[in-house]
Scaffold this active site. Sequence first.
Site, mmCIF file in Angstrom:
data_model
loop_
_atom_site.group_PDB
_atom_site.id
_atom_site.type_symbol
_atom_site.label_atom_id
_atom_site.label_comp_id
_atom_site.label_asym_id
_atom_site.label_seq_id
_atom_site.Cartn_x
_atom_site.Cartn_y
_atom_site.Cartn_z
ATOM 1 N N GLU A 131 0.640 -1.247 -0.038
ATOM 2 C CA GLU A 131 0.164 -0.104 0.033
ATOM 3 C C GLU A 131 0.834 1.253 -0.051
ATOM 4 O O GLU A 131 0.532 2.326 -0.366
ATOM 5 C CB GLU A 131 -0.995 0.013 1.157
ATOM 6 C CG GLU A 131 -2.253 -0.870 1.065
ATOM 7 C CD GLU A 131 -1.807 -2.504 1.287
ATOM 8 O OE1 GLU A 131 -2.551 -3.229 1.047
ATOM 9 O OE2 GLU A 131 -0.657 -2.801 2.026
ATOM 10 N N PHE A 154 -9.077 -3.125 1.306
ATOM 11 C CA PHE A 154 -9.865 -3.034 2.453
ATOM 12 C C PHE A 154 -9.333 -2.001 3.477
ATOM 13 O O PHE A 154 -8.250 -1.820 3.554
ATOM 14 C CB PHE A 154 -9.789 -4.279 3.335
ATOM 15 C CG PHE A 154 -10.844 -5.568 2.670
ATOM 16 C CD1 PHE A 154 -11.972 -5.482 3.081
ATOM 17 C CD2 PHE A 154 -10.255 -6.338 1.928
ATOM 18 C CE1 PHE A 154 -12.693 -6.606 2.480
ATOM 19 C CE2 PHE A 154 -10.805 -7.134 1.114
ATOM 20 C CZ PHE A 154 -12.213 -7.416 1.647
ATOM 21 N N HIS A 200 -10.550 -5.861 8.165
ATOM 22 C CA HIS A 200 -11.275 -6.017 7.081
ATOM 23 C C HIS A 200 -12.806 -5.186 7.195
ATOM 24 O O HIS A 200 -13.671 -5.060 6.544
ATOM 25 C CB HIS A 200 -11.815 -7.186 6.757
ATOM 26 C CG HIS A 200 -10.608 -8.046 5.843
ATOM 27 N ND1 HIS A 200 -9.509 -8.513 6.357
ATOM 28 C CD2 HIS A 200 -10.399 -8.264 4.481
ATOM 29 C CE1 HIS A 200 -8.858 -9.073 5.742
ATOM 30 N NE2 HIS A 200 -9.191 -8.974 4.569
#
Length: 396
Positions: A131, A154, A200
């Site tokens: 990320e 997520f 999540h």
Amino acid sequence: MTAMTTGPAGTAGGAASATQNGTANGTANGTANGTANGTANGTAMGTAQGTANGTAQAARAGRTAGGRDGGTTTLTLVRAINEGLRRSMEEDPKVLVMGEDVGKLGGVFRVTDGLQKDFGEDRVIDTPLAESGIIGTAIGLALRGYRPVCEIQFDGFVFPAADQIISQLAKMRMRSLGAVRLPVVVRIPFGGGIGAVEHHSESPEVHFTHTGGLRVVACSNPADAYHMIRQAIRCDDPVIFFEPKRRYWDKAPVDLDAEPDLPLGKGRVVRPGTDVTLLAYGPMVRTCLEAAVAAEEDGRSLEVIDLRSLSPLDIDLVAESVQRTGRCVVVHEAPVFCGYGAELAARVTERCFYHLEAPVLRVGGFATPYPPSRLEDHYLPDLDRVLDAVDRTFAY
């Protein structure tokens, strides 16, 4: 990391460093994975004659013939975002989509389904599971004139990217005294209610509303999702775009040809009322609407406001409503302690002190980590908890 412009699948080295502003002849210093003749299989970023992606136009023509493009149609929230991304990519060849599994798979929620097929791997890029690298690459691309749309798969996965978002993305414009713009959109599915495992079902919005230099928005329905994603992509500021994953499959009519009826930074009264103002965003808007219907049976009229924009906040809309109703309840999934509702309560109290008949009350998650899926119904605000807060406002 910020200066990194070599994104996965060869787009940054091949497109970002060599094809800035439509790369004249497409040779551009021997661009890797070649846009050799500037066409890159008809889908590359900047074709030499400025054809702005003939493949995308052909795809759109095919969808028009099939009756899917244009006019009012009923869409899920997922499909509405997909259509908004597609329309933005058709309109501007500088728009890129990047993230984990966004290409061939179409994203874990299928938000980007079909985009790589129609626009090619140079514009819809499957990235590594990194990320921080995704956001760092997007910053480099934005510095070179592109408009990247990053998907964080997520909500709980955004924290490795927090350094790039908070330390670089949010700061660059002020750091450069306005000379540099970073039109990056970071899409984040957020919230619970889908029976997911740990990491999540988070609600991390307050981390970003607290960070100056970012716009933070949250859609709640398909029509707003379609228009807001297009507005976010056109915005020259970085936008954190929260999507309520538990509402992904809600359906509503969407006019694909209409212009947005509100600017990106404005809220909306989704149900007028006279007795209590309910403030919500994202997944809780529908919950508050259901509470308003139930309260009507008891003779109480609840006004529901969808904030839409968390930063900046449309405080004038909120204050006007609370000054009329005299009561206010804030609802969000995130924990109440130091949550976004605390800022709303403070702002409302400052602006509406002499109009309030009761303290501003908050309904939200508890000050614990998000629970296992079997317990999430006890954690998430529901109709009963909202109505209980409404009843308590009448006890003063």
